[in-house]
Write a protein that holds these residues in place. Structure first.
Motif, PDB file in Angstrom:
ATOM      1  N   GLU A  55       0.831  -1.214   0.000  1.00  0.00           N
ATOM      2  CA  GLU A  55       0.000   0.000   0.000  1.00  0.00           C
ATOM      3  C   GLU A  55       0.861   1.258   0.000  1.00  0.00           C
ATOM      4  O   GLU A  55       0.544   2.231  -0.681  1.00  0.00           O
ATOM      5  N   SER A  56       1.955   1.236   0.748  1.00  0.00           N
ATOM      6  CA  SER A  56       2.869   2.383   0.767  1.00  0.00           C
ATOM      7  C   SER A  56       3.548   2.565  -0.579  1.00  0.00           C
ATOM      8  O   SER A  56       3.708   3.691  -1.057  1.00  0.00           O
ATOM      9  N   THR A  57       3.933   1.471  -1.199  1.00  0.00           N
ATOM     10  CA  THR A  57       4.560   1.525  -2.524  1.00  0.00           C
ATOM     11  C   THR A  57       3.580   2.099  -3.541  1.00  0.00           C
ATOM     12  O   THR A  57       3.953   2.950  -4.357  1.00  0.00           O
ATOM     13  N   ILE A  58       2.343   1.655  -3.489  1.00  0.00           N
ATOM     14  CA  ILE A  58       1.312   2.165  -4.400  1.00  0.00           C
ATOM     15  C   ILE A  58       1.147   3.666  -4.214  1.00  0.00           C
ATOM     16  O   ILE A  58       1.171   4.431  -5.186  1.00  0.00           O
ATOM     17  N   ALA A  59       0.996   4.095  -2.967  1.00  0.00           N
ATOM     18  CA  ALA A  59       0.766   5.524  -2.687  1.00  0.00           C
ATOM     19  C   ALA A  59       1.949   6.378  -3.126  1.00  0.00           C
ATOM     20  O   ALA A  59       1.765   7.438  -3.738  1.00  0.00           O
ATOM     21  N   LEU A  60       3.156   5.931  -2.851  1.00  0.00           N
ATOM     22  CA  LEU A  60       4.334   6.724  -3.197  1.00  0.00           C
ATOM     23  C   LEU A  60       4.574   6.754  -4.704  1.00  0.00           C
ATOM     24  O   LEU A  60       4.861   7.820  -5.267  1.00  0.00           O
ATOM     25  N   LEU A  61       4.436   5.619  -5.375  1.00  0.00           N
ATOM     26  CA  LEU A  61       4.607   5.612  -6.830  1.00  0.00           C
ATOM     27  C   LEU A  61       3.530   6.462  -7.494  1.00  0.00           C
ATOM     28  O   LEU A  61       3.806   7.200  -8.449  1.00  0.00           O
ATOM     29  N   TYR A 122      -8.178   3.498  -7.372  1.00  0.00           N
ATOM     30  CA  TYR A 122      -7.858   4.616  -8.253  1.00  0.00           C
ATOM     31  C   TYR A 122      -6.346   4.734  -8.433  1.00  0.00           C
ATOM     32  O   TYR A 122      -5.858   4.875  -9.557  1.00  0.00           O
ATOM     33  N   GLN A 123      -5.593   4.669  -7.337  1.00  0.00           N
ATOM     34  CA  GLN A 123      -4.142   4.799  -7.429  1.00  0.00           C
ATOM     35  C   GLN A 123      -3.528   3.683  -8.260  1.00  0.00           C
ATOM     36  O   GLN A 123      -2.664   3.936  -9.111  1.00  0.00           O
ATOM     37  N   ILE A 124      -3.968   2.452  -8.050  1.00  0.00           N
ATOM     38  CA  ILE A 124      -3.427   1.314  -8.804  1.00  0.00           C
ATOM     39  C   ILE A 124      -3.733   1.466 -10.283  1.00  0.00           C
ATOM     40  O   ILE A 124      -2.854   1.294 -11.139  1.00  0.00           O
TER      41      ILE A 124
END
Length: 185
Positions: A55-61, A122-124
């Protein structure tokens, strides 16, 4: 996190600093899957930590991609082409991380979601849309692995994404954009 306009210039400057060395290191970190011994995958605490890491990787990318695609450059040479070039250099490991993101997105979009899960979807799908359209090799790898799953699980997202969420229409539009990309080629 990065939405405030007055902070965008600082973000862009930081990401572009020292010939993009910070950005390159950040992307390398994001593109490296966690190295966990197989026997630990059954541990619920480890599973929880891996989920949090994803989840952190998704948010940061997502934030990095937004910074390079949707905001003015403010005098930096920060560009999507640089980010995509770096991700292509890291392609074997980045594709593994992206596959985990897609799996999570498909899992979420295939069931009724909460507001937080709608944001994650949405982020993904934003990451998938931007990266797959900009990178032939990465997009091809994702298409080869997930084309049928995308068509099946994402066929009717509006029935499962929480109604009246501020992100509902944006999320449905982003999912539709990804489906369109997957079905065109």
């Amino acid at each position: 996190m990065f939405r405030e306009a007055e902070h965008h210039s600082k973000r862009s400057t930081l990401l572009a600093a020292n010939s993009h060395s910070f950005l390159n290191s950040l992307l390398e970190t994001l593109a490296t899957p966690a190295q966990i011994p197989t026997y630990l995958y059954q541990d619920t605490e480890v599973e929880s930590l891996l989920s949090e890491l994803l989840e952190s990787t998704i948010a940061l990318l997502y934030e990095v991609l937004v910074a390079v695609t949707e905001h003015p450059r403010h005098g930096t040479d920060l560009a999507l082409s640089h980010v995509i070039s770096q991700l292509e250099q890291l392609a074997p490991t980045f594709v593994l991380v992206l596959n985990k993101m897609v799996e999570k997105g498909l899992s979420l979009v295939s069931r009724t979601t909460s507001a937080h899960q709608t944001l994650t979807i949405y982020q993904i799908f934003y990451i998938m849309d931007v990266v797959c359209r900009a990178s032939g090799p990465i997009g091809g790898a994702v298409r080869a692995r997930f084309a049928e799953d995308i068509k099946y699980y994402c066929s009717n997202p509006q029935s499962r994404i929480i109604r009246f969420s501020p992100l509902q229409s944006l999320t449905i539009g982003r999912v539709a954009s990804v489906i369109d990309w997957f079905t065109k080629k």
